[in-house]
Design a protein around this motif. Structure first.
Motif, short mmCIF file in Angstrom:
data_model
loop_
_atom_site.label_atom_id
_atom_site.label_comp_id
_atom_site.label_asym_id
_atom_site.label_seq_id
_atom_site.Cartn_x
_atom_site.Cartn_y
_atom_site.Cartn_z
N ASP A 8 -0.94 -2.36 -20.29
CA ASP A 8 0.19 -2.46 -21.21
C ASP A 8 1.48 -2.86 -20.51
N GLU A 9 1.65 -2.43 -19.27
CA GLU A 9 2.94 -2.61 -18.61
C GLU A 9 2.74 -2.71 -17.11
N VAL A 10 3.44 -3.65 -16.49
CA VAL A 10 3.45 -3.79 -15.04
C VAL A 10 4.89 -4.00 -14.62
N CYS A 11 5.32 -3.27 -13.61
CA CYS A 11 6.67 -3.43 -13.07
C CYS A 11 6.57 -3.49 -11.55
N GLY A 32 -3.31 1.36 -21.36
CA GLY A 32 -3.65 2.05 -22.59
C GLY A 32 -5.09 1.79 -22.98
N VAL A 33 -5.45 2.24 -24.14
CA VAL A 33 -6.79 1.99 -24.67
C VAL A 33 -6.65 1.05 -25.87
N PRO A 34 -7.66 0.25 -26.14
CA PRO A 34 -7.56 -0.71 -27.23
C PRO A 34 -7.38 -0.04 -28.58
N VAL A 35 -6.75 -0.75 -29.49
CA VAL A 35 -6.60 -0.28 -30.86
C VAL A 35 -7.99 -0.01 -31.45
N ALA A 102 -1.18 5.96 -16.01
CA ALA A 102 -0.06 5.25 -15.42
C ALA A 102 0.07 5.71 -13.99
N GLY A 103 0.83 4.94 -13.21
CA GLY A 103 1.02 5.32 -11.83
C GLY A 103 1.77 4.25 -11.06
N VAL A 104 1.90 4.52 -9.78
CA VAL A 104 2.55 3.60 -8.85
C VAL A 104 1.62 3.38 -7.67
N GLN A 105 1.47 2.11 -7.30
CA GLN A 105 0.68 1.76 -6.11
C GLN A 105 1.61 1.15 -5.07
N LEU A 106 1.37 1.51 -3.81
CA LEU A 106 2.07 0.87 -2.71
C LEU A 106 1.13 0.78 -1.51
#
Length: 302
Positions: A8-11, A32-35, A102-106
């Motif tokens: 859904d979202e990438v930053c 997210g999960v599909p509708v 959700a989360g953060v990868q580095l």
């Protein structure tokens, strides 16, 4: 992956300038999960194929857990984890998740990871370890703070502050090993191990043992991975790679220039086309051409 989790979202964020020599970009994500699929039930998992690398991956997440599967060792895999540290790896692995999260990868260079994590990387090589399984619980506490932050810029600022504090308090890496890493990374893996040992005033055996214990993998394997990482990154940016056909494919599909992949192999520091293919297969499980096809999921640096 139709029906599986949806990104859904990438930053993407950059660490503070002082951290950039040792810390890769921050990747914040929300899946997210599909509708029509309630709470992820019945959704097939999203599987990502992760290439090998001479770096350490840290994921601090919340929500649906992942499985991190090392195809060579179930004991070195991690199951049902939302936050983990992995690597360095000299083979590919996969991650699998079926729910919303959700989360953060580095990514961290091995010398930085040795200091930040406080454990010899020989204990983490080719394995994934849940952060709550590490001796110091600071990463688990940081995960909770990240989950509660209002947005990605605040999360990235928290990461900057936490990494700064850890590096300031940590014991330095042996200067010889720090220099060894600088020389290998600076040459993109092209410096010979004999020359490296001579530069440090160590025997090859002593260099290999110390490097493997503290930084995860032996210097020869690390050099191969550094060369591969450069080629892997260039593969994603090379317009030329769309012209040559898959060099390992059937002969009747080879309609591109006969020396296309050979030229790229030489440019990327390999002996020949066969050498390039062998290294990519070992480190990714796929040929170079297959990696560029649609549907290949990876979150590794590239």
């Amino acid at each position: 992956m139709t029906g599986g989790p949806v990104l859904d979202e990438v930053c993407v964020g950059l660490p503070a300038a002082r951290l950039r020599p040792v810390v890769g970009r921050y990747l914040g994500y929300r899946e997210g999960v599909p509708v029509g699929v309630a709470s992820g039930r019945g959704a097939p998992p999203l599987v990502r194929h992760e290439a090998a690398g001479a770096f350490v991956v840290l994921i601090l997440g919340w929500g649906a857990p992942l499985d991190v599967l090392n195809p060579r060792s179930a004991a070195h895999s991690a199951y049902r984890v939302d936050s983990f540290v992995a690597g360095p790896y000299d083979g590919y692995c996969t991650t699998s998740t079926a729910g919303a999260g959700a989360g953060v990868q580095l990514t961290l260079t091995p010398p930085a990871a040795r200091r930040v994590l406080g454990v010899p990387l020989g204990e983490l090589a080719n394995r994934a370890v849940a952060v709550d399984g590490l001796p110091d619980p600071w990463l688990d506490r940081l995960r909770v703070r990240l989950a509660g932050a209002p947005d990605w810029p605040h999360r990235f600022a928290l990461l900057d502050a936490a990494l700064d504090a850890r590096l300031a308090d940590a014991d330095p890496v042996d200067p010889h090993l720090g220099r060894a890493w600088e020389l290998l990374a600076g040459s993109a893996g092209h410096l010979g191990i004999g020359a490296l040992a001579g530069e440090l005033g160590w025997s090859r055996r002593h260099l290999a043992a110390r490097f493997r214990r503290e930084l995860g993998l032996g210097p020869k394997t690390t050099a191969r991975l550094l060369r591969f990482q450069r080629a892997y990154a260039m593969l994603g940016r090379q317009d030329a790679v769309s012209a040559p056909p898959d060099p390992a494919g059937p002969a009747d599909r080879r309609t591109g220039p006969a020396d296309g992949w050979a030229e790229l192999a030489a440019r990327w520091g390999y002996y020949d086309q066969s050498h390039l293919i062998r290294e990519f297969r070992e480190f990714t499980g796929m040929t170079p051409a297959a990696l560029g096809r649609p549907g290949s999921h990876s979150s590794n640096p590239g």
